[in-house]
Design a protein around this motif. Sequence first.
Motif, PDB file in Angstrom:
ATOM      1  N   UNK A  32      40.190  43.504  44.155  1.00 33.71           N
ATOM      2  CA  UNK A  32      40.450  42.111  44.509  1.00 33.71           C
ATOM      3  C   UNK A  32      40.812  42.111  45.989  1.00 33.71           C
ATOM      4  N   UNK A  33      40.049  41.373  46.772  1.00 31.49           N
ATOM      5  CA  UNK A  33      40.277  41.323  48.210  1.00 31.49           C
ATOM      6  C   UNK A  33      41.456  40.421  48.536  1.00 31.49           C
ATOM      7  N   UNK A  34      42.167  40.757  49.585  1.00 31.10           N
ATOM      8  CA  UNK A  34      43.290  39.941  50.039  1.00 31.10           C
ATOM      9  C   UNK A  34      42.755  38.700  50.728  1.00 31.10           C
ATOM     10  N   UNK A  35      43.345  37.579  50.416  1.00 30.03           N
ATOM     11  CA  UNK A  35      42.988  36.329  51.073  1.00 30.03           C
ATOM     12  C   UNK A  35      44.087  36.055  52.089  1.00 30.03           C
ATOM     13  N   UNK A  36      43.749  36.163  53.350  1.00 29.09           N
ATOM     14  CA  UNK A  36      44.744  35.964  54.401  1.00 29.09           C
ATOM     15  C   UNK A  36      44.143  35.082  55.490  1.00 29.09           C
ATOM     16  N   UNK A  37      44.292  33.774  55.355  1.00 30.04           N
ATOM     17  CA  UNK A  37      43.781  32.891  56.398  1.00 30.04           C
ATOM     18  C   UNK A  37      44.443  33.215  57.742  1.00 30.04           C
ATOM     19  N   UNK A  38      43.662  33.159  58.794  1.00 29.93           N
ATOM     20  CA  UNK A  38      44.177  33.474  60.127  1.00 29.93           C
ATOM     21  C   UNK A  38      45.286  32.510  60.505  1.00 29.93           C
ATOM     22  N   UNK A  39      46.383  33.065  60.961  1.00 29.60           N
ATOM     23  CA  UNK A  39      47.512  32.255  61.398  1.00 29.60           C
ATOM     24  C   UNK A  39      48.409  31.762  60.287  1.00 29.60           C
ATOM     25  N   UNK A  40      48.165  32.162  59.061  1.00 27.35           N
ATOM     26  CA  UNK A  40      48.988  31.703  57.941  1.00 27.35           C
ATOM     27  C   UNK A  40      50.363  32.354  58.003  1.00 27.35           C
ATOM     28  N   UNK A  41      51.372  31.586  57.692  1.00 26.21           N
ATOM     29  CA  UNK A  41      52.736  32.116  57.602  1.00 26.21           C
ATOM     30  C   UNK A  41      53.094  32.105  56.120  1.00 26.21           C
ATOM     31  N   UNK A  81      41.367  38.465  36.985  1.00 26.73           N
ATOM     32  CA  UNK A  81      41.091  37.208  37.683  1.00 26.73           C
ATOM     33  C   UNK A  81      40.896  37.428  39.176  1.00 26.73           C
ATOM     34  N   UNK A  82      39.947  36.697  39.745  1.00 26.35           N
ATOM     35  CA  UNK A  82      39.708  36.760  41.177  1.00 26.35           C
ATOM     36  C   UNK A  82      38.960  37.988  41.651  1.00 26.35           C
ATOM     37  N   UNK A 117      31.418  40.286  32.098  1.00 26.56           N
ATOM     38  CA  UNK A 117      32.528  39.698  32.857  1.00 26.56           C
ATOM     39  C   UNK A 117      32.351  38.192  32.878  1.00 26.56           C
ATOM     40  N   UNK A 118      33.296  37.476  32.265  1.00 24.26           N
ATOM     41  CA  UNK A 118      33.223  36.015  32.199  1.00 24.26           C
ATOM     42  C   UNK A 118      34.614  35.436  32.457  1.00 24.26           C
ATOM     43  N   UNK A 119      34.697  34.495  33.378  1.00 25.98           N
ATOM     44  CA  UNK A 119      35.937  33.762  33.662  1.00 25.98           C
ATOM     45  C   UNK A 119      37.133  34.677  33.910  1.00 25.98           C
ATOM     46  N   UNK A 120      36.928  35.758  34.660  1.00 23.10           N
ATOM     47  CA  UNK A 120      38.031  36.640  35.011  1.00 23.10           C
ATOM     48  C   UNK A 120      38.420  37.642  33.942  1.00 23.10           C
ATOM     49  N   UNK A 121      37.624  37.738  32.881  1.00 24.05           N
ATOM     50  CA  UNK A 121      37.915  38.685  31.806  1.00 24.05           C
ATOM     51  C   UNK A 121      36.735  39.633  31.645  1.00 24.05           C
ATOM     52  N   UNK A 122      37.018  40.932  31.715  1.00 25.13           N
ATOM     53  CA  UNK A 122      36.008  41.959  31.475  1.00 25.13           C
ATOM     54  C   UNK A 122      36.063  42.317  29.997  1.00 25.13           C
ATOM     55  N   UNK A 123      34.922  42.191  29.319  1.00 27.36           N
ATOM     56  CA  UNK A 123      34.843  42.487  27.886  1.00 27.36           C
ATOM     57  C   UNK A 123      33.968  43.711  27.690  1.00 27.36           C
ATOM     58  N   UNK A 124      34.514  44.730  27.032  1.00 28.61           N
ATOM     59  CA  UNK A 124      33.744  45.913  26.660  1.00 28.61           C
ATOM     60  C   UNK A 124      33.563  45.919  25.157  1.00 28.61           C
ATOM     61  N   UNK A 125      32.338  46.166  24.727  1.00 28.34           N
ATOM     62  CA  UNK A 125      32.031  46.311  23.306  1.00 28.34           C
ATOM     63  C   UNK A 125      31.673  47.776  23.103  1.00 28.34           C
ATOM     64  N   UNK A 126      32.474  48.462  22.274  1.00 34.27           N
ATOM     65  CA  UNK A 126      32.309  49.895  22.038  1.00 34.27           C
ATOM     66  C   UNK A 126      31.978  50.091  20.564  1.00 34.27           C
ATOM     67  N   UNK A 127      30.706  50.370  20.249  1.00 33.25           N
ATOM     68  CA  UNK A 127      30.312  50.496  18.846  1.00 33.25           C
ATOM     69  C   UNK A 127      30.857  51.773  18.199  1.00 33.25           C
ATOM     70  N   UNK A 128      31.087  51.677  16.896  1.00 29.25           N
ATOM     71  CA  UNK A 128      31.449  52.855  16.107  1.00 29.25           C
ATOM     72  C   UNK A 128      30.192  53.702  15.963  1.00 29.25           C
ATOM     73  N   UNK A 129      30.313  55.013  16.133  1.00 32.14           N
ATOM     74  CA  UNK A 129      29.166  55.915  16.019  1.00 32.14           C
ATOM     75  C   UNK A 129      28.676  55.966  14.578  1.00 32.14           C
ATOM     76  N   UNK A 130      27.373  56.153  14.405  1.00 38.43           N
ATOM     77  CA  UNK A 130      26.784  56.216  13.067  1.00 38.43           C
ATOM     78  C   UNK A 130      27.472  57.265  12.190  1.00 38.43           C
ATOM     79  N   UNK A 131      27.742  58.447  12.794  1.00 39.29           N
ATOM     80  CA  UNK A 131      28.343  59.518  12.004  1.00 39.29           C
ATOM     81  C   UNK A 131      29.783  59.219  11.588  1.00 39.29           C
TER      82      UNK A 131
END
Length: 147
Positions: A68-77, A46-47, A107-121
């Motif tokens: 994922x980059x840090x979100x640090x608004x200037x002057x935030x405590x 996510x993010x 990559x959809x809605x913060x989820x990376x999906x990899x599809x790894x096919x079974x080899x023919x052999x």
Amino acid sequence: MVRRYDPFRQMEAIFDDAMRQGPSRAAMPLDLYREGEQFIALFDLPGVDPASVDIDIEDRTLTIRAERLAVAPEGAQWLSHERPFGTFARQLTLGNGVALDQVEAEYVDGVLKLVIPVAEEAKPRKITVQRGSRQIEGESQVVNDAN
């Protein structure tokens, strides 16, 4: 001497201690399952900007890196800072039975999906047995005379 209880001051002290320890570096959570003739890997990111996701395969080792980059608004405590940021990486060792040249990523809605096919052999296959008419050497042919 009278001491006043200040819940906000106590809360601030607790958060200051947490900040000194830094944010926790959570691993890249993974779900992995087989669906028919392919393996599906789902990574929670996510993010993360999809352009920062880097996927490599070398010697059957799949490496995923994302930032994922840090979100640090200037002057935030900060009162609480639990969301991890920076570069995350995860490695998986893939078996011999997968088609490394056909891996797909999405990559959809913060989820990376990899599809790894079974080899023919590696896919199961049926071998048909042929009925032969060959005569084994040295055997005489038996002829059934029903006369």
